[in-house]
Design a protein around this motif. Sequence first.
Motif, short mmCIF file in Angstrom:
data_model
loop_
_atom_site.label_atom_id
_atom_site.label_comp_id
_atom_site.label_asym_id
_atom_site.label_seq_id
_atom_site.Cartn_x
_atom_site.Cartn_y
_atom_site.Cartn_z
N LEU A 5 -17.38 3.95 -0.16
CA LEU A 5 -16.07 3.99 0.50
C LEU A 5 -15.32 2.69 0.29
CD1 LEU A 5 -14.04 5.26 2.51
CD2 LEU A 5 -15.41 4.25 4.34
N VAL A 6 -14.05 2.79 -0.08
CA VAL A 6 -13.17 1.64 -0.20
C VAL A 6 -12.00 1.88 0.73
CG1 VAL A 6 -11.64 0.33 -1.72
CG2 VAL A 6 -13.80 1.22 -2.60
N LYS A 7 -11.76 0.92 1.63
CA LYS A 7 -10.59 0.99 2.52
C LYS A 7 -9.56 0.00 2.04
CE LYS A 7 -13.02 2.47 6.65
NZ LYS A 7 -13.33 2.17 8.07
N ILE A 8 -8.34 0.48 1.90
CA ILE A 8 -7.23 -0.38 1.46
C ILE A 8 -6.25 -0.48 2.62
CG2 ILE A 8 -5.31 -0.63 -0.15
CD1 ILE A 8 -6.98 0.99 -2.18
N TYR A 9 -6.02 -1.69 3.09
CA TYR A 9 -5.05 -1.96 4.14
C TYR A 9 -3.84 -2.60 3.47
CZ TYR A 9 -8.92 -1.32 7.37
OH TYR A 9 -9.98 -0.80 8.08
N THR A 10 -2.70 -1.92 3.55
CA THR A 10 -1.52 -2.43 2.87
C THR A 10 -0.25 -1.99 3.59
OG1 THR A 10 -0.29 -2.46 0.77
CG2 THR A 10 -1.49 -0.44 1.28
N GLU A 11 0.75 -2.84 3.56
CA GLU A 11 2.03 -2.50 4.17
C GLU A 11 2.80 -1.50 3.31
OE1 GLU A 11 6.06 -4.67 5.90
OE2 GLU A 11 4.42 -5.89 5.16
N TYR A 12 2.56 -1.54 2.02
CA TYR A 12 3.32 -0.69 1.10
C TYR A 12 2.40 0.23 0.33
CZ TYR A 12 6.85 -4.19 2.07
OH TYR A 12 7.71 -5.03 2.70
N PHE A 13 2.72 1.52 0.31
CA PHE A 13 1.95 2.52 -0.42
C PHE A 13 2.88 3.70 -0.70
CE2 PHE A 13 -1.41 5.67 -1.15
CZ PHE A 13 -2.26 4.93 -1.95
N GLN A 14 2.47 4.57 -1.60
CA GLN A 14 3.25 5.76 -1.95
C GLN A 14 3.73 6.46 -0.68
OE1 GLN A 14 1.20 8.35 -4.72
NE2 GLN A 14 2.22 10.10 -3.90
N PRO A 15 4.96 6.82 -0.54
CA PRO A 15 6.05 6.88 -1.51
C PRO A 15 6.95 5.64 -1.50
CG PRO A 15 6.70 8.10 0.41
CD PRO A 15 5.30 7.58 0.67
N GLU A 16 6.49 4.53 -0.95
CA GLU A 16 7.30 3.31 -0.92
C GLU A 16 7.69 2.92 -2.34
OE1 GLU A 16 9.58 0.89 0.44
OE2 GLU A 16 8.21 1.30 2.08
N LEU A 17 8.92 2.50 -2.52
CA LEU A 17 9.43 2.19 -3.86
C LEU A 17 9.17 0.75 -4.27
CD1 LEU A 17 12.83 4.11 -3.64
CD2 LEU A 17 10.66 4.88 -4.61
N ALA A 18 8.75 -0.11 -3.35
CA ALA A 18 8.46 -1.51 -3.69
C ALA A 18 7.33 -1.56 -4.73
CB ALA A 18 8.05 -2.27 -2.44
N SER A 19 7.38 -2.57 -5.59
CA SER A 19 6.36 -2.67 -6.65
C SER A 19 4.96 -2.78 -6.06
CB SER A 19 6.65 -3.85 -7.56
OG SER A 19 6.65 -5.06 -6.82
N THR A 20 4.80 -3.43 -4.92
CA THR A 20 3.49 -3.53 -4.29
C THR A 20 2.97 -2.15 -3.92
OG1 THR A 20 4.11 -5.68 -3.38
CG2 THR A 20 2.20 -4.60 -2.40
N GLN A 22 3.66 0.67 -5.42
CA GLN A 22 3.26 1.34 -6.66
C GLN A 22 1.92 0.82 -7.17
OE1 GLN A 22 6.61 0.86 -9.29
NE2 GLN A 22 8.00 1.92 -7.89
N LEU A 23 1.72 -0.50 -7.10
CA LEU A 23 0.45 -1.08 -7.56
C LEU A 23 -0.72 -0.63 -6.69
CD1 LEU A 23 1.62 -4.69 -8.40
CD2 LEU A 23 0.86 -2.96 -10.02
N MET A 24 -0.54 -0.60 -5.38
CA MET A 24 -1.62 -0.17 -4.48
C MET A 24 -1.96 1.31 -4.70
SD MET A 24 -2.76 -2.68 -2.64
CE MET A 24 -2.64 -3.62 -4.14
N THR A 25 -0.94 2.12 -4.98
CA THR A 25 -1.16 3.53 -5.26
C THR A 25 -1.96 3.70 -6.54
OG1 THR A 25 0.87 4.13 -4.10
CG2 THR A 25 -0.01 5.74 -5.65
N GLU A 26 -1.59 2.98 -7.58
CA GLU A 26 -2.31 3.06 -8.85
C GLU A 26 -3.76 2.58 -8.70
OE1 GLU A 26 -0.16 1.12 -12.00
OE2 GLU A 26 1.69 2.17 -11.48
N LEU A 27 -3.97 1.51 -7.93
CA LEU A 27 -5.32 1.01 -7.68
C LEU A 27 -6.17 2.07 -6.98
CD1 LEU A 27 -7.47 -1.26 -7.49
CD2 LEU A 27 -6.40 -1.89 -5.31
N ALA A 28 -5.62 2.67 -5.93
CA ALA A 28 -6.35 3.68 -5.17
C ALA A 28 -6.69 4.89 -6.04
CB ALA A 28 -5.53 4.11 -3.96
N LYS A 29 -5.74 5.36 -6.81
CA LYS A 29 -5.99 6.51 -7.68
C LYS A 29 -7.03 6.19 -8.75
CE LYS A 29 -1.52 8.76 -7.06
NZ LYS A 29 -0.25 9.13 -7.69
#
Length: 64
Positions: A5-20, A22-29
């Motif tokens: 299990l990997v937990k990602i805590y982030t302020e920005y994630f899909q569908p947020e348009l900020a580059s952060t 997008q990067l967190m979404t790509e990392l998770a996928k």
Amino acid sequence: MNEGLVKIYTEYFQPELASTGQLMTELAKGLSNEGFEIKVITNQPTYQRREKTKLPRKEEIEGV
């Protein structure tokens, strides 16, 4: 194969348009594709606050 299990805590994630987001979404996928179970803990997107609508509290998209 379940790698763990990997937990990602982030302020920005899909569908947020900020580059952060997008990067967190790509990392998770990417980790999900490698067999990890992914849980993302985030908040409502900033654009949603302006529109005064809410997205679902829980959602699964492409294994994340």
